[in-house]
Design a protein around this motif. Structure first.
Motif, PDB file in Angstrom:
ATOM      1  N   SER A 100       0.847  -1.202   0.000  1.00  0.00           N
ATOM      2  CA  SER A 100       0.000   0.000   0.000  1.00  0.00           C
ATOM      3  C   SER A 100       0.880   1.249   0.000  1.00  0.00           C
ATOM      4  O   SER A 100       2.089   1.176   0.280  1.00  0.00           O
ATOM      5  CB  SER A 100      -0.876   0.011   1.251  1.00  0.00           C
ATOM      6  N   GLN A 135      -5.286   8.497   0.590  1.00  0.00           N
ATOM      7  CA  GLN A 135      -4.905   7.504  -0.434  1.00  0.00           C
ATOM      8  C   GLN A 135      -4.033   6.399   0.163  1.00  0.00           C
ATOM      9  O   GLN A 135      -3.521   5.556  -0.564  1.00  0.00           O
ATOM     10  CB  GLN A 135      -4.086   8.178  -1.561  1.00  0.00           C
ATOM     11  N   LYS A 138      -4.326   2.579  -0.829  1.00  0.00           N
ATOM     12  CA  LYS A 138      -4.299   2.138  -2.232  1.00  0.00           C
ATOM     13  C   LYS A 138      -2.959   1.495  -2.588  1.00  0.00           C
ATOM     14  O   LYS A 138      -1.935   1.771  -1.961  1.00  0.00           O
ATOM     15  CB  LYS A 138      -4.532   3.329  -3.149  1.00  0.00           C
ATOM     16  N   GLN A 142      -3.110   1.654  -8.470  1.00  0.00           N
ATOM     17  CA  GLN A 142      -4.416   2.332  -8.444  1.00  0.00           C
ATOM     18  C   GLN A 142      -4.258   3.858  -8.435  1.00  0.00           C
ATOM     19  O   GLN A 142      -5.230   4.571  -8.257  1.00  0.00           O
ATOM     20  CB  GLN A 142      -5.190   1.896  -7.187  1.00  0.00           C
TER      21      GLN A 142
END
Ligand code: ATP
Length: 358
Positions: A100, A135, A138, A142
């Motif tokens: 991530s 974010q 993500k 992405q």
């Protein structure tokens, strides 16, 4: 937000006669450079001039073939990259695709065994600085290119490195995003008070971002100066070329006084700014920007034949061929057909003279 109070005390970076060879090729041919703490330095030059090699030597990704690198007076060129602890941002982002955003940014902190609470705080600060709050969960795939590059920047600065090294970080982005990110990168540098070395082949990028620009060609530093110094007074024909002095006319100096000189070129005499020590009889190059070489229909000047011309907003810009075949990039206030004869007049106060290599 990270603040200057938390910023690393980086100390002065010194490169002393740094050399790097590949086989018998000198990719870095004796580089001397001193970077002061807090400076934003751009390494600028054409493809293959040695910019990335220089950056990789500073980072520790490449060994030196000679010379020394010091940080705050201590030699660092024999340290492993991890021991130098510099933040790196590459053109291709180099993110871990399966991690991530938060894990990518925190990776360096976990390598340094920064405790969980402190790490979480610093990751959040870094993400806020690059405007990626929300974010965190993500995966890189992405995110847009600009967002991925922001993750890479956050990852580089979260470890509070003494030096941030960036290698063409914006080249994969479209023109509009490049401009936005350029301003952000400078803003982040100013906010965290870091020292940044930024590699680019884009003259605009270097001039707009850096406190000082280092222009390289053929493994050597040609000039170091503020953006204004370089733009107005390049001291080498390669630097001039890079700063937009596209026309280079070979000639012979006939008169020089008080920094001004007259040069004979294909039967006509041009005036320009001479370098120190130039004397009548010297072979020189006259370097001029297209906007300072103006086309007129007749009179004194360089006789030339138009090869191409295009309209660019307020003026026409064209390429002509001199009587000896020299390429001449000029400005005109009207269009000319291909093959037309024109006379080109350099603005004397804008034409720079360089000694021609013997
Ligand atoms: P670009 O803007 O294209 O990245 P650059 O100025 O960063 O160019 P470098 O990547 O530093 O240039 O390369 C400088 C020179 O050294 C080039 O001629 C290159 O071919 C050569 N070179 C770089 N790395 C190696 C290598 N691993 N092996 C052999 N030659 C290399």
């Amino acid at each position: 937000m990270a603040d200057k109070g938390n910023s690393p005390q980086s100390g002065r970076l010194e490169l002393v006669d740094v050399r790097r060879t590949f086989g018998n090729y000198n990719a870095l041919d004796g580089i001397d450079l001193t970077v002061e703490p807090g400076e934003f330095i751009a390494l600028l030059g054409p493809s293959g001039c040695g910019k990335s090699t220089a950056l990789n030597c500073i980072a520790g990704l490449l060994e030196l073939s000679g010379g020394e690198i010091r940080l705050a007076g201590k030699r660092i060129d024999e340290l492993q990259p991890e021991a130098r602890g510099f933040g790196m941002v590459f053109q291709n982002y180099a993110l871990f695709p399966h991690m991530s955003v938060r894990k990518n940014v925190g990776f360096g902190l976990s390598m340094q065994s920064v405790p969980g609470g402190e790490a979480a705080k610093r990751i959040s600060e870094a993400l806020a600085l690059v405007r990626l709050q929300g974010q965190e969960g993500k995966l890189p795939g992405q995110l847009s290119g600009g967002q991925q590059q922001r993750v890479a920047i956050a990852r580089a600065i979260v470890i509070r490195p003494p030096l941030v090294l960036m290698d063409e970080p914006l080249s994969n982005l479209d023109a509009k995003l490049r401009l936005e990110m350029r301003a952000e990168i400078r803003g982040i540098h100013d906010q965290i008070g870091s020292t940044t070395i930024y590699v680019t082949h884009d003259q605009d990028e270097a001039l707009s971002l850096a406190d000082r620009v280092v222009v390289m060609s053929e493994g050597q530093i040609r000039q170091i100066g503020t953006p204004q110094d370089l733009y107005e007074r390049p001291n080498h024909p390669d630097v001039a070329d890079f700063m937009g002095f596209r026309t280079r006319i070979p000639g012979r100096l006939v008169k020089a006084s008080n920094g001004h000189a007259a040069v004979e070129v294909s039967g006509t005499v041009l005036e320009g700014i001479a370098a120190e020590g130039m004397a009548p009889g010297d072979k020189v190059l006259v370097s001029i920007r297209p906007e300072d070489l103006v086309a007129v229909d007749e009179g004194e000047g360089l006789k030339a034949t138009v090869k191409s011309i295009e309209y660019r907003g307020r003026a026409f810009f064209g390429l002509a061929s001199g009587t000896d075949g020299t390429e001449l990039f000029f400005r005109a206030d009207r269009t000319y057909p291909r093959g037309a004869s024109v006379v080109l007049r350099p603005l004397a106060e804008r034409a720079l003279l360089f000694a021609e290599k013997a």
